[in-house]
Design a protein around this motif. Structure first.
Motif, PDB file in Angstrom:
ATOM      1  N   UNK A  44      39.968  31.786  29.215  1.00 43.31           N
ATOM      2  CA  UNK A  44      40.730  32.941  29.670  1.00 43.31           C
ATOM      3  C   UNK A  44      40.007  33.661  30.803  1.00 43.31           C
ATOM      4  N   UNK A  45      38.686  33.756  30.694  1.00 37.61           N
ATOM      5  CA  UNK A  45      37.902  34.400  31.744  1.00 37.61           C
ATOM      6  C   UNK A  45      38.005  33.611  33.049  1.00 37.61           C
ATOM      7  N   UNK A  46      37.951  32.285  32.951  1.00 34.15           N
ATOM      8  CA  UNK A  46      38.070  31.448  34.149  1.00 34.15           C
ATOM      9  C   UNK A  46      39.448  31.607  34.778  1.00 34.15           C
ATOM     10  N   UNK A  47      40.461  31.696  33.917  1.00 36.94           N
ATOM     11  CA  UNK A  47      41.818  31.896  34.412  1.00 36.94           C
ATOM     12  C   UNK A  47      41.945  33.245  35.105  1.00 36.94           C
ATOM     13  N   UNK A  48      41.309  34.270  34.534  1.00 32.35           N
ATOM     14  CA  UNK A  48      41.344  35.600  35.141  1.00 32.35           C
ATOM     15  C   UNK A  48      40.651  35.603  36.498  1.00 32.35           C
ATOM     16  N   UNK A  49      39.529  34.864  36.588  1.00 32.19           N
ATOM     17  CA  UNK A  49      38.793  34.808  37.857  1.00 32.19           C
ATOM     18  C   UNK A  49      39.647  34.156  38.948  1.00 32.19           C
ATOM     19  N   UNK A  50      40.371  33.095  38.585  1.00 25.71           N
ATOM     20  CA  UNK A  50      41.246  32.423  39.539  1.00 25.71           C
ATOM     21  C   UNK A  50      42.397  33.343  39.961  1.00 25.71           C
ATOM     22  N   UNK A  51      42.936  34.063  38.981  1.00 27.79           N
ATOM     23  CA  UNK A  51      44.047  34.971  39.267  1.00 27.79           C
ATOM     24  C   UNK A  51      43.625  36.109  40.188  1.00 27.79           C
ATOM     25  N   UNK A  52      42.381  36.582  40.012  1.00 33.45           N
ATOM     26  CA  UNK A  52      41.879  37.667  40.865  1.00 33.45           C
ATOM     27  C   UNK A  52      41.872  37.238  42.329  1.00 33.45           C
ATOM     28  N   UNK A  53      41.453  36.006  42.581  1.00 35.33           N
ATOM     29  CA  UNK A  53      41.430  35.512  43.958  1.00 35.33           C
ATOM     30  C   UNK A  53      42.822  35.461  44.570  1.00 35.33           C
TER      31      UNK A  53
ATOM     32  N   UNK B  10      53.352  45.829  45.739  1.00 38.34           N
ATOM     33  CA  UNK B  10      51.934  46.120  45.978  1.00 38.34           C
ATOM     34  C   UNK B  10      51.331  46.835  44.761  1.00 38.34           C
ATOM     35  N   UNK B  11      52.017  47.837  44.236  1.00 39.25           N
ATOM     36  CA  UNK B  11      51.516  48.567  43.076  1.00 39.25           C
ATOM     37  C   UNK B  11      51.403  47.648  41.859  1.00 39.25           C
ATOM     38  N   UNK B  12      52.343  46.724  41.733  1.00 36.97           N
ATOM     39  CA  UNK B  12      52.298  45.774  40.625  1.00 36.97           C
ATOM     40  C   UNK B  12      51.084  44.857  40.745  1.00 36.97           C
ATOM     41  N   UNK B  13      50.808  44.399  41.966  1.00 31.35           N
ATOM     42  CA  UNK B  13      49.658  43.522  42.197  1.00 31.35           C
ATOM     43  C   UNK B  13      48.354  44.260  41.899  1.00 31.35           C
ATOM     44  N   UNK B  14      48.245  45.515  42.319  1.00 33.52           N
ATOM     45  CA  UNK B  14      47.045  46.310  42.045  1.00 33.52           C
ATOM     46  C   UNK B  14      46.822  46.433  40.537  1.00 33.52           C
ATOM     47  N   UNK B  15      47.909  46.675  39.808  1.00 32.65           N
ATOM     48  CA  UNK B  15      47.804  46.805  38.349  1.00 32.65           C
ATOM     49  C   UNK B  15      47.374  45.485  37.709  1.00 32.65           C
ATOM     50  N   UNK B  16      47.971  44.376  38.174  1.00 30.52           N
ATOM     51  CA  UNK B  16      47.620  43.066  37.628  1.00 30.52           C
ATOM     52  C   UNK B  16      46.173  42.718  37.947  1.00 30.52           C
ATOM     53  N   UNK B  17      45.731  43.112  39.126  1.00 32.40           N
ATOM     54  CA  UNK B  17      44.355  42.841  39.525  1.00 32.40           C
ATOM     55  C   UNK B  17      43.373  43.614  38.632  1.00 32.40           C
ATOM     56  N   UNK B  18      43.711  44.856  38.338  1.00 30.62           N
ATOM     57  CA  UNK B  18      42.848  45.665  37.468  1.00 30.62           C
ATOM     58  C   UNK B  18      42.765  45.054  36.069  1.00 30.62           C
ATOM     59  N   UNK B  19      43.880  44.559  35.556  1.00 32.22           N
ATOM     60  CA  UNK B  19      43.878  43.920  34.238  1.00 32.22           C
ATOM     61  C   UNK B  19      43.016  42.662  34.231  1.00 32.22           C
ATOM     62  N   UNK B  20      43.100  41.877  35.316  1.00 32.86           N
ATOM     63  CA  UNK B  20      42.313  40.648  35.390  1.00 32.86           C
ATOM     64  C   UNK B  20      40.823  40.954  35.474  1.00 32.86           C
ATOM     65  N   UNK B  21      40.445  41.997  36.212  1.00 33.22           N
ATOM     66  CA  UNK B  21      39.039  42.388  36.318  1.00 33.22           C
ATOM     67  C   UNK B  21      38.516  42.859  34.960  1.00 33.22           C
TER      68      UNK B  21
END
Length: 359
Positions: free
Chosen positions: A73-82, A51-62
């Motif tokens: 890259x931005x489009x990829x980040x948007x997909x990853x956030x979802x 869970x902590x890893x996912x939160x960190x990855x989500x913050x990086x993508x945002x």
């Protein structure tokens, strides 16, 4: 919730350190206890770490969304956030479930008591059907069944049958079987084809060790008598059966299906410890159970929990409103579909209760 999780992680790390100390294994009992505690926390800790890893990855993508990076890259980040948002929600739900206090008896062996209820001889035959059903269920889970005591009705049924089921997690599964079971069918002795209704009660008790239930010798009256019914070479010709009376509570248990008086006494004490523990637990939980009756039920033996209807090939569990038209399959020990849903409903109730207590 997170404060509790952080303290759990700290405890898990401490246990890992302790288990790595060779000196610990000079004390086998403590080593076993620490290893069991460590194992019980592993899933929760690993889920929280993810869970902590996912939160960190989500913050990086945002952060990437708000950067001047290339559109791809931005489009990829948007997909990853979802995707991360969905995983985060799933992990949060899982953490809530894992934080629900577990029944401390779940991993114990059990003593199951089945008694014929209303319905005369037909109730005794139904009690025998239930005994076979649980025996086969235990076999399906590679658990061992040991008969402790029985009183036959004379036509292939049981007035009472008490047996032990030994296997990992036996209580966690079988505890949902406590209550009144009802059967609706045409007895073989019914000449006009009328459907009769009979009942049998089932009590599932966690087995207790001697050190967990203190019974003083002066609290017991032990009588011996000659066993009745079928048995081994000497079981019916010697005073091998044992009746134990617990004087402070008046609880009486008997054991007659073992080959010797000593064996019957040991089995009788097993039953007595389980009943004393069950009586004390019911006493302690009486106020709580009166205040909050769940759909799953409290396990009180007075509750009608399931109906087995032979003419309609139907089995209905009244606590969760579930019906299966697979009567023969259920009676051959295929109970997991019912038990899984009962466990899920019980877990949901515990989760709700834990959430209310946190508010």
């Amino acid at each position: 919730m997170f404060e509790k999780l952080e303290s759990t992680v700290a405890r898990y790390q401490e246990l890992t350190r302790l288990l790595g100390d060779p000196a610990l294994f000079n004390d086998n009992q403590r080593a076993v206890e620490l290893a069991q505690e460590h194992a019980s926390l592993t899933e929760l800790v690993e889920t929280y770490q993810r869970y902590r890893q996912v939160v960190a990855e989500q913050a990086e993508a945002i952060a990437l969304l708000n950067s001047d990076e290339e559109p791809d890259l931005v489009a990829l980040a948007r997909e990853e956030i979802g995707q991360l948002e969905q995983e985060r929600a799933d992990l949060e739900a899982r953490l809530h479930r894992l934080l629900v206090p577990k029944d401390p008896n779940d991993e114990r062996d059990v003593i199951v008591e089945i008694r014929a209820g209303t319905g005369g001889d037909e109730a005794g035959l139904f009690a025998a059907d239930l005994f076979r059903m649980y025996t086969r269920y235990a076999e399906n889970h590679n658990w061992k069944v040991d008969l402790l005591n029985s009183h036959e009705s004379g036509i292939g049924g049981f007035k009472e049958v008490i047996f032990e089921v030994r296997g990992r997690g036996a209580y966690s599964r079988l505890k949902y079987e406590s209550g009144v079971h009802r059967v609706q069918r045409v007895p073989t002795t019914e000449s006009q084809g009328r459907i009769h209704t009979s009942t049998a009660t089932v009590a599932v008790l966690p087995e207790m060790d001697e050190v967990e239930v203190d019974i003083r010798p002066d609290e017991l009256r032990i009588d011996v008598f000659r066993a009745g019914g079928p048995g081994g070479q000497s079981v019916n010709t010697t005073d091998s059966a044992v009746r134990i009376t617990h004087l402070p509570t008046g609880i009486v248990v008997s054991s007659q299906d073992q080959k010797s008086q000593l064996q019957n006494k040991v089995k009788g004490m097993q039953i007595l410890r389980a009943r004393l523990y069950d009586a004390e637990r019911r006493k302690q939980n009486e106020a709580q159970e009166a205040a909050r009756r769940s759909q799953v039920g409290s396990g009180e033996r007075a509750e009608k929990i399931r109906t087995y209807n032979f003419p309609q090939n139907r089995v209905t569990d009244h606590r969760i409103g579930k019906t299966l038209y697979q009567l023969e399959t259920v009676l051959t020990g295929d109970l997991d579909e019912f038990i899984n849903e009962l466990s899920t409903a019980d877990q949901a109730e515990r989760l709700q209760a834990a959430s209310e207590s946190d508010e």
